[in-house]
Motif scaffolding. Sequence first.
Motif, mmCIF file in Angstrom:
data_model
loop_
_atom_site.group_PDB
_atom_site.id
_atom_site.type_symbol
_atom_site.label_atom_id
_atom_site.label_comp_id
_atom_site.label_asym_id
_atom_site.label_seq_id
_atom_site.Cartn_x
_atom_site.Cartn_y
_atom_site.Cartn_z
ATOM 1 N N GLN A 129 9.486 2.560 -11.279
ATOM 2 C CA GLN A 129 9.356 3.111 -10.048
ATOM 3 C C GLN A 129 8.674 4.309 -10.436
ATOM 4 O OE1 GLN A 129 12.845 2.078 -7.411
ATOM 5 N NE2 GLN A 129 12.621 4.250 -6.703
ATOM 6 N N SER A 130 9.757 5.002 -11.784
ATOM 7 C CA SER A 130 9.070 6.188 -11.901
ATOM 8 C C SER A 130 7.095 6.301 -12.161
ATOM 9 C CB SER A 130 9.405 6.152 -13.007
ATOM 10 O OG SER A 130 9.590 5.333 -13.809
ATOM 11 N N PHE A 131 6.814 5.804 -12.357
ATOM 12 C CA PHE A 131 5.157 5.601 -12.533
ATOM 13 C C PHE A 131 4.938 5.448 -11.475
ATOM 14 C CE2 PHE A 131 1.413 2.990 -13.010
ATOM 15 C CZ PHE A 131 0.793 3.717 -13.759
ATOM 16 N N LEU A 132 5.409 4.416 -10.506
ATOM 17 C CA LEU A 132 4.640 4.439 -9.047
ATOM 18 C C LEU A 132 5.423 5.884 -8.457
ATOM 19 C CD1 LEU A 132 5.266 1.753 -7.691
ATOM 20 C CD2 LEU A 132 2.996 1.951 -8.404
ATOM 21 N N ILE A 133 5.989 6.533 -8.819
ATOM 22 C CA ILE A 133 6.098 8.073 -7.733
ATOM 23 C C ILE A 133 4.542 8.731 -8.827
ATOM 24 C CG2 ILE A 133 7.845 9.704 -7.851
ATOM 25 C CD1 ILE A 133 10.221 7.965 -7.801
ATOM 26 N N HIS A 134 4.941 8.877 -9.838
ATOM 27 C CA HIS A 134 4.300 10.079 -10.463
ATOM 28 C C HIS A 134 2.628 9.717 -9.750
ATOM 29 C CE1 HIS A 134 3.111 12.210 -13.333
ATOM 30 N NE2 HIS A 134 2.143 12.343 -13.484
ATOM 31 N N GLN A 135 2.472 8.570 -9.553
ATOM 32 C CA GLN A 135 1.130 7.787 -9.351
ATOM 33 C C GLN A 135 0.965 8.501 -7.753
ATOM 34 O OE1 GLN A 135 -1.525 7.423 -10.641
ATOM 35 N NE2 GLN A 135 -0.037 7.063 -13.105
ATOM 36 N N MET A 136 1.913 8.707 -6.621
ATOM 37 C CA MET A 136 1.468 8.782 -5.318
ATOM 38 C C MET A 136 1.993 10.400 -5.508
ATOM 39 S SD MET A 136 4.020 6.254 -4.467
ATOM 40 C CE MET A 136 4.658 6.522 -2.572
ATOM 41 N N GLY B 25 2.247 13.004 -7.611
ATOM 42 C CA GLY B 25 0.473 13.218 -9.439
ATOM 43 C C GLY B 25 0.879 14.662 -9.616
ATOM 44 N N ARG B 26 2.273 14.677 -9.802
ATOM 45 C CA ARG B 26 2.604 15.379 -11.109
ATOM 46 C C ARG B 26 4.306 15.219 -11.151
ATOM 47 N NH1 ARG B 26 3.271 20.544 -6.958
ATOM 48 N NH2 ARG B 26 2.471 19.585 -5.407
ATOM 49 N N ASP B 27 4.955 15.435 -11.450
ATOM 50 C CA ASP B 27 5.787 15.036 -11.984
ATOM 51 C C ASP B 27 6.994 15.933 -10.864
ATOM 52 O OD1 ASP B 27 7.970 14.063 -13.650
ATOM 53 O OD2 ASP B 27 8.194 15.358 -15.266
ATOM 54 N N ILE B 28 8.161 14.785 -10.456
ATOM 55 C CA ILE B 28 8.904 14.888 -9.061
ATOM 56 C C ILE B 28 9.710 16.514 -9.376
ATOM 57 C CG2 ILE B 28 10.176 13.499 -9.554
ATOM 58 C CD1 ILE B 28 9.368 12.706 -6.438
ATOM 59 N N SER B 29 10.390 16.532 -10.636
ATOM 60 C CA SER B 29 11.049 17.540 -9.800
ATOM 61 C C SER B 29 10.249 19.184 -9.762
ATOM 62 C CB SER B 29 11.582 18.407 -11.931
ATOM 63 O OG SER B 29 10.448 17.773 -12.484
ATOM 64 N N GLN B 30 8.745 19.111 -9.767
ATOM 65 C CA GLN B 30 8.608 20.531 -9.611
ATOM 66 C C GLN B 30 8.835 20.897 -7.938
ATOM 67 O OE1 GLN B 30 5.199 19.870 -11.401
ATOM 68 N NE2 GLN B 30 5.615 20.823 -13.053
ATOM 69 N N LEU B 31 9.150 19.361 -7.248
ATOM 70 C CA LEU B 31 9.087 19.516 -6.065
ATOM 71 C C LEU B 31 10.031 20.544 -4.845
ATOM 72 C CD1 LEU B 31 7.881 15.740 -5.066
ATOM 73 C CD2 LEU B 31 7.773 17.990 -3.579
ATOM 74 N N TYR B 32 11.200 20.695 -6.061
ATOM 75 C CA TYR B 32 11.765 20.955 -5.555
ATOM 76 C C TYR B 32 13.170 22.699 -5.446
ATOM 77 C CZ TYR B 32 12.189 16.754 -3.712
ATOM 78 O OH TYR B 32 11.899 15.106 -2.637
ATOM 79 N N LEU C 218 0.982 -1.203 -0.109
ATOM 80 C CA LEU C 218 0.322 0.123 0.138
ATOM 81 C C LEU C 218 0.816 1.452 0.396
ATOM 82 C CD1 LEU C 218 -2.500 1.284 0.669
ATOM 83 C CD2 LEU C 218 -3.090 1.049 3.032
ATOM 84 N N ALA C 219 0.891 1.863 -0.920
ATOM 85 C CA ALA C 219 2.037 3.259 -1.120
ATOM 86 C C ALA C 219 1.194 4.443 -1.268
ATOM 87 C CB ALA C 219 2.211 2.978 -2.658
ATOM 88 N N GLY C 220 1.972 5.500 -1.031
ATOM 89 C CA GLY C 220 0.892 6.799 -1.258
ATOM 90 C C GLY C 220 1.838 7.788 -0.251
ATOM 91 N N GLU C 221 2.283 9.152 -0.815
ATOM 92 C CA GLU C 221 2.778 9.835 0.478
ATOM 93 C C GLU C 221 2.344 10.094 2.088
ATOM 94 O OE1 GLU C 221 5.398 11.314 -2.230
ATOM 95 O OE2 GLU C 221 4.736 12.525 -0.424
ATOM 96 N N ASN C 222 3.012 10.554 2.600
ATOM 97 C CA ASN C 222 2.398 11.167 4.153
ATOM 98 C C ASN C 222 1.439 12.015 3.929
ATOM 99 O OD1 ASN C 222 4.395 9.159 5.164
ATOM 100 N ND2 ASN C 222 5.797 11.499 5.005
ATOM 101 N N GLY C 223 -0.062 11.538 4.996
ATOM 102 C CA GLY C 223 -1.244 12.320 4.806
ATOM 103 C C GLY C 223 -1.948 11.508 3.326
ATOM 104 N N ALA C 224 -1.710 10.650 2.531
ATOM 105 C CA ALA C 224 -2.659 9.946 1.413
ATOM 106 C C ALA C 224 -3.680 9.144 2.189
ATOM 107 C CB ALA C 224 -2.188 9.120 0.846
ATOM 108 N N GLY C 225 -3.889 8.954 3.242
ATOM 109 C CA GLY C 225 -4.578 7.864 4.081
ATOM 110 C C GLY C 225 -4.553 6.664 4.442
#
Lengths: 358, 501
Positions: free
Chosen positions: B230-237, B239-246, B36-43
């Motif tokens: 793995q990159s597909f999973l990250i995108h699902q978790m 919800g957008r491209d991870i490079s914008q995060l930082y 069961l995967a998801g970011e912190n706070g995903a539920g």
Amino acid sequence: MKRIRDFFTSWEFFLVVLLAVVCAVFYYVDAGRVAAGISRRPVFYFANVVRSMRPYFLYSFMTLGMMLILAMGDIDISVGAIGTLSVVTLGVTYNNLAVIGGMSGPVALTLSLMACLFVGCVCGAVNGFLCTRFKELFSMIITLATQLFFRGFSYLIIGGETLTFKDPTFRSLSALNKLIDVGGVKVPVSLPVFLVFAIIFFVWLHMTGNGRKIFAIGTNRSATYYSGVQTDKIKFWCFVIAGLMSAVTGIFFVGNSSSSVKADIMDGYHMYAIAAAVLGGFSTDGGKGSVIGAAISLVIFGVVKFGLGTLFGFADSAVNLSVGVILILSVLVPNLIEDWRNARRVARRRAETVAHNS
Amino acid sequence: MSEYILELNGITKIFPGVKALDNVHFNLKAGEIHALAGENGAGKSTFIKVITGAHQPDGGEIILNGEKVVMSDPIIAQERGIAAIYQHAASYPDLSVAENIFAGHEYKIGPFIDWGKMNREAKKLLEAVDADFSPTASVGSLSVAQQQLVEIAKALSMNAKILIMDEPTAALSQREAEALYKIALRLRDQGTGIILISHRFEDMYGLAERVTVFRDAQYIGTWNLHEVEQSFLIHQMVGRDISQLYPKKETETGEELLRLENLSRTGFFRDVNITVKAGEIVGLTGLVGAGRTEVMEAVFGVHQPDSGKIIFRGEEIHAHTPTQMMAKGLGYLPEDRQKDGLLLQWSINHNISLPVMAQECQNGIFISATKERQLSDGMKDLLAIKAPDTDTLTGALSGGNQQKVVVAKQLAANPKMIILDEPTKGVDVGSKAAIYEIMSDLASQGLGILMISSELPEVINMSDRIYVMSEGKITAEFTDTKSLTQEIILNAAMPKAKAAS
């Protein structure tokens, strides 16, 4: 608009209503008794109630001190014992200075009163030191221990004896027991003194930054500490003030019964102080309460005791029972209201979700 | 009967003010490990609590072995063969291993506990999980890994058919984690269905057959792990491209703000040397329990170090308190935001003003509501705290907005440097990006930032320099963060004795 609603839903407003209801009930019972010929004239009228409140205003000073402690989420059950030790100090110091030492009365009395207040502060400081130094211990346990210690110390000083005061200067303390005329109403001296203290405490707790921090400690001590507030220092001084207020109570106690002081006086006073503060909105969880609420609560307890005692002829123990009932209800009712509000909020959101999903 | 031993359909859970689960689905086969995967706070945690009966769902159905059930109580879930083990396992640290295993279902003779039988049975269960400690040992004396074996033995003692493992390896060393995996695989082969929650992709790919992703309380999808990248999973978790995060900006570093020289505190850390300059974001990472928080608490004055020097803004600091350090220009954002960071029952307004009451919000000794309001309204705008107004209670805010209020508390005191301890822990994705942006902005305005974090991606992408701690010591310092990988950092973070053996 919001302000008006806040006012009418406030705990203080509820207490005023409670007080009014209690007074109305007693007033009509009293009138009924006169009409039925059970008593010759009414006893439940303003001046009489105020005059009879004298003994209840003894607790009022302790209640002010207890508010500080409860606001921080602590409790101090040693306040009665501190009062005793302060009074014993007062009596013993005076006897030694004036009666045995031959010092002039007024000077000796002044010094004794200072010693009395000082001992109150020292006892509070002991509580404060222990509660800030040993944070893993509950203040209830610490002050339970110090209560036994302070009372035991009083016994150590005077044993089972009764201190009696025949000295006229010392007996002048009974002036504190007198009624004074304020605008045509005779009130006990302790009432205006209490009002002055209450105003000071009100301003302190509700209007200054320092008072805000006291409530912050009771709400979440750890987060308050990480906010750079010197939580230990504040807590220590609050215990000292609580001790001081106990000594003040002690002085009025002597004024009320200046002929005899024993080591077992003022036992159980902490319970009345806690009861009034809790009915006033303070909680043992800390972080809330209002000085005005506590002051109204003192009046409510005084009126209830007077009414039940004189109108219904209840013994003191039965009166205590009614105080207990009021206290339990006062803790229960707000909790029930809060539960009900939460349930309503969840139900509302649930309804929204169902509407949204379908 | 369907092929699933457990199915959850359309589960919704509402807390006052927040929707924790919104119409989510999940199913589990016997003899399967389902991640069961998801970011912190995903539920995820709320979802687990629904399965174990700790929370009652407000909508949806739970089907266990083909039968619709209501888990009204954790005990009912236990009786139906559902067990969970958590990152921090120990239930009763002062009781023995056997007592913990059989807590709630002790062997008894009449009203008395049958100690002999209980210890014998406990020994058998411990052997089944390769444990090498006695059933009479006190659980508090065991390592975290051993405590988890106790929890698994407990699950076995209740004949658990469904085992939930919630971040079981977060506090374990690599070798301990591998031992735990071996047991998980063995249980799976014996027909137990296992729900695995882990933030480590290697765990998921190494153990699980399928993965279900939650995001922001919603169900995103279920996939066979060998079919997705793995990159597909990250995108699902995310919800957008991870490079914008930082949104890390390049900044020029200024004067040195903090220098620790051989700082030591017995039992916690030793010979720690760290420097932080103005305009710099310094990452401090390592495993849980490596001593990172303890070092920084020593700097902030929560605890006193035994030896070594703390030099803050050119001045050597002795016997200090948080009050003094804040006055000198140091801010500290504690790791446990709800316990140490905020007064949840208080409004945003009163939380922000508390640290600077005397300096900013009083006329003489009296509180000035006007000044207080000015300060908190300004902070609300500056940090884009999402709330109707500053009278909103902080307890009603989302994790990310709560964190912004804690940051606001620090900024109100005009600090020269702030220490952020796990600033994005339990924060949802959108707020994470917002917090990174705030960090980046502050650094470019010349603040020094030290960030303690266990999340390696954020450490690598946000830091100018990185220190790694292991077992109370600094084991590595990286100045070139561009070429850094998680593996290099993890290698430095692993306890050396255990890694070698």
